[in-house]
Design an enzyme around this catalytic site. Sequence first.
Site, PDB file in Angstrom:
ATOM      1  N   THR A  41       0.818  -1.209   0.000  1.00 29.98           N
ATOM      2  CA  THR A  41       0.000   0.000   0.000  1.00 29.98           C
ATOM      3  C   THR A  41       0.852   1.258   0.000  1.00 29.98           C
ATOM      4  OG1 THR A  41      -1.549   1.298   1.372  1.00 29.98           O
ATOM      5  CG2 THR A  41      -0.105  -0.231   2.513  1.00 29.98           C
ATOM      6  N   ASP A  42       0.292   2.342  -0.536  1.00 36.62           N
ATOM      7  CA  ASP A  42       0.997   3.627  -0.508  1.00 36.62           C
ATOM      8  C   ASP A  42       1.083   4.189   0.906  1.00 36.62           C
ATOM      9  OD1 ASP A  42      -1.669   4.361  -0.127  1.00 36.62           O
ATOM     10  OD2 ASP A  42      -1.734   5.807  -1.767  1.00 36.62           O
ATOM     11  N   GLU A  43       0.312   3.634   1.828  1.00 39.61           N
ATOM     12  CA  GLU A  43       0.323   4.156   3.194  1.00 39.61           C
ATOM     13  C   GLU A  43       1.656   3.953   3.898  1.00 39.61           C
ATOM     14  OE1 GLU A  43      -3.113   3.663   5.666  1.00 39.61           O
ATOM     15  OE2 GLU A  43      -4.374   3.146   3.949  1.00 39.61           O
ATOM     16  N   TYR A  46      -1.570  -0.371  11.118  1.00 39.15           N
ATOM     17  CA  TYR A  46      -1.758  -1.068   9.844  1.00 39.15           C
ATOM     18  C   TYR A  46      -0.612  -0.806   8.889  1.00 39.15           C
ATOM     19  CZ  TYR A  46      -3.103  -1.409   4.948  1.00 39.15           C
ATOM     20  OH  TYR A  46      -3.093  -1.657   3.599  1.00 39.15           O
ATOM     21  N   LYS A 104       2.406  -3.270   7.321  1.00 40.23           N
ATOM     22  CA  LYS A 104       2.641  -3.477   5.891  1.00 40.23           C
ATOM     23  C   LYS A 104       4.065  -3.084   5.516  1.00 40.23           C
ATOM     24  CE  LYS A 104       0.350  -4.754   3.082  1.00 40.23           C
ATOM     25  NZ  LYS A 104       0.155  -6.142   2.560  1.00 40.23           N
TER      26      LYS A 104
END
Length: 326
Positions: free
Chosen positions: A123-125, A147, A151
């Site tokens: 994810t870009d997060e 979260y 990741k």
Amino acid sequence: MNLLVTGAAGFIGSRYVRTLLASDAPDPPRVTVLDKLTYAGTLDNLELDHPRLEFVQGDIRDAELVDKLVAEADQVVHFAAESHVDRSILTANDFVLTNVVGTQTLLDAALRHRVEPFVHVSTDEVYGSITTGSATEEYPLLPSSPYSASKASSDLLALAYHHTHGLDVRVTRCSNNYGPHQFPEKVIPLFVTNLLDGKKVPLYGQGLNVRDWLYVDDHCLGVDLVRTNGRPGEVYNIGGGTELTNKELTGLLLDACGADWDQVEYVEDRKGHDLRYSVDCTKARTELGYQPRHDFTTGLAETVAWYRDNRAWWEPLKRRVTEERA
């Protein structure tokens, strides 16, 4: 060829599998789906009677089961993850165990049986909030939530198996997905289903947080380009090219559902809420020919129409969440 796809009873993984099964290529792959069927996974997302699909219910932390399935596979595409930020803020345990330990279990099996490529979907997060410009694949990892931290940890673990063991690992980092079959606690399906029921929608803070929106089919296209043409040990950003504040998105959803701003309830902002995500997809575009095929206006209209026409899919899921939180 047999692909092992983890987490494919969920939103993005199931869409990816349906794309593979619909392929008219001369020698289309067989697909084995491994999914635990947590709250976000449902067998209704899969074509269980398809002759090239096998479904196995199980946990990616189950080393014995994972070893058996990986040994029978030619390649792995790893979607399985706990992915809802709000849930990770309440309790991070499942996120660490699934996203980090589960990924390590899969990597160990892939290394043991030399099953590659191993595509790790992220994810870009993991980049954290981007004040200006867009994050390239070399941008520092600055995750803000439990979260995104889990990741980022799994990304680094996957890449370490390439650098240490030479395993062909490829990592993708996508922006916010939307489309049919998305679990209705995520912002677009939550707002759409609430509005269709005449309920209010909760907008965090002043609604100024910015996200880039990616139609799920375009994400699946990007993942498969990485699987088939990506380079070992590389990271590829996959974005949609449509950045909107949450307030702008809310306005579009209100219009699409025939509602007005009276149905918006401003709520206390999320803890550690990143202001803006933005990824630079130059690498995927130039190396792999990646290009989103869905413009946001059309994609959003199709998504709203799908939820309007498929109450039988989402109403039981929303009831289950309500009962879970009661």
